[in-house]
Write an enzyme that holds these catalytic residues in place. Structure first.
Site, mmCIF file in Angstrom:
data_model
loop_
_atom_site.group_PDB
_atom_site.id
_atom_site.type_symbol
_atom_site.label_atom_id
_atom_site.label_comp_id
_atom_site.label_asym_id
_atom_site.label_seq_id
_atom_site.Cartn_x
_atom_site.Cartn_y
_atom_site.Cartn_z
ATOM 1 N N ASN A 1 2.485 1.535 4.493
ATOM 2 C CA ASN A 1 2.399 0.297 5.306
ATOM 3 C C ASN A 1 2.593 0.179 5.693
ATOM 4 O O ASN A 1 3.049 -0.451 7.451
ATOM 5 C CB ASN A 1 4.205 -0.079 4.644
ATOM 6 C CG ASN A 1 4.567 -1.715 5.415
ATOM 7 O OD1 ASN A 1 5.719 -1.811 5.189
ATOM 8 N ND2 ASN A 1 3.669 -2.439 4.795
ATOM 9 N N CYS B 1 0.735 -1.275 0.119
ATOM 10 C CA CYS B 1 0.300 0.388 -0.101
ATOM 11 C C CYS B 1 0.776 1.569 -0.267
ATOM 12 O O CYS B 1 2.005 0.893 -0.629
ATOM 13 C CB CYS B 1 -0.873 0.131 1.036
ATOM 14 S SG CYS B 1 -0.272 0.285 2.587
ATOM 15 N N CYS C 1 -1.161 0.785 6.891
ATOM 16 C CA CYS C 1 -3.155 0.556 7.010
ATOM 17 C C CYS C 1 -3.514 -1.118 6.712
ATOM 18 O O CYS C 1 -3.238 -1.847 7.145
ATOM 19 C CB CYS C 1 -3.720 1.102 6.435
ATOM 20 S SG CYS C 1 -3.650 3.193 7.518
ATOM 21 N N ARG C 2 -3.160 -1.009 5.228
ATOM 22 C CA ARG C 2 -3.845 -2.671 4.585
ATOM 23 C C ARG C 2 -2.880 -2.957 4.702
ATOM 24 O O ARG C 2 -3.308 -4.438 4.631
ATOM 25 C CB ARG C 2 -4.280 -1.547 3.126
ATOM 26 C CG ARG C 2 -5.667 -0.888 2.944
ATOM 27 C CD ARG C 2 -5.408 0.259 1.881
ATOM 28 N NE ARG C 2 -4.951 0.778 1.921
ATOM 29 C CZ ARG C 2 -4.044 1.560 0.616
ATOM 30 N NH1 ARG C 2 -5.185 1.442 -0.325
ATOM 31 N NH2 ARG C 2 -3.667 2.461 0.436
ATOM 32 N N SER C 3 -1.491 -2.648 4.215
ATOM 33 C CA SER C 3 -0.353 -4.070 3.822
ATOM 34 C C SER C 3 -0.104 -4.891 4.711
ATOM 35 O O SER C 3 0.092 -5.755 4.939
ATOM 36 C CB SER C 3 0.951 -3.639 2.930
ATOM 37 O OG SER C 3 1.031 -2.445 3.200
ATOM 38 N N ASP D 1 -8.511 2.796 0.822
ATOM 39 C CA ASP D 1 -7.541 3.518 2.384
ATOM 40 C C ASP D 1 -8.185 4.477 3.305
ATOM 41 O O ASP D 1 -8.923 5.357 3.300
ATOM 42 C CB ASP D 1 -7.037 4.633 1.717
ATOM 43 C CG ASP D 1 -5.569 4.994 2.963
ATOM 44 O OD1 ASP D 1 -5.590 4.694 3.349
ATOM 45 O OD2 ASP D 1 -4.576 5.932 1.956
#
Length: 161
Positions: A11, A8, A13-15, A125
């Site tokens: 690095n 993401c 939140c999402r990943s 996001d």
């Protein structure tokens, strides 16, 4: 061994959420000897930082601990070393395509292509929103990770044959 890198922007939140969820699913399936898992960001905004506290809280609700993860930026070696480099959205996919050596472009794809229950193309996001955005990330990422577990299992069977 299948090597999977989740990507993401920062690095945090999402990943890392995808990394934690996929790692838990791989362990539950007793496939950890067949997979290397990591995450990175396209930008260096948060290098060295732990995942966002809201991402950690959402993951904890699903028995996934992200506290040991630290943000890092993608490297040139990652394109060589990983089999699947999974971007969370179009912007990060484009950023990866811009810096990836041409011979590794086939490794780049959107994470949600592995989803089976959600039709969305990207993982939104959640950074500038509330807790519900982080729960949505968990939902989308979990769906896609289930599909990824199947891919890893099939690859292992192919190589064993």
């Amino acid at each position: 061994m299948t090597k999977v890198l989740f990507v993401c922007m920062g690095n945090i939140c999402r990943s890392p959420t995808a990394e934690g969820i996929f790692r838990a699913m791989i362990q539950e399936a007793n496939l950890e000897h067949l997979v290397r898992i990591d995450s990175a960001g396209t930008h260096a905004y948060h290098v060295g930082e732990a995942p966002d506290p809201r991402a950690q809280a959402a993951a904890r609700k699903h028995s996934v601990d992200l506290s040991m993860l630290r943000a890092r930026q993608i490297t040139k070696e990652d394109f060589r070393d990983f089999d699947l480099i999974l971007a969370m959205d179009w912007e990060n996919l484009a950023a990866l395509q811009h810096v990836a050596p041409k011979q590794y472009a086939h490794k780049l794809m959107l994470m949600m292509r592995f989803a089976t229950d959600n039709e969305e193309a990207t993982v939104p996001d959640p950074y500038y929103g509330g807790a519900d955005g982080f729960e949505r990330v968990i939902s989308y990422v979990s769906d896609a990770c289930h599909g990824l577990v199947d891919v890893v299992r099939k690859r292992a069977l192919q190589y064993a044959a």
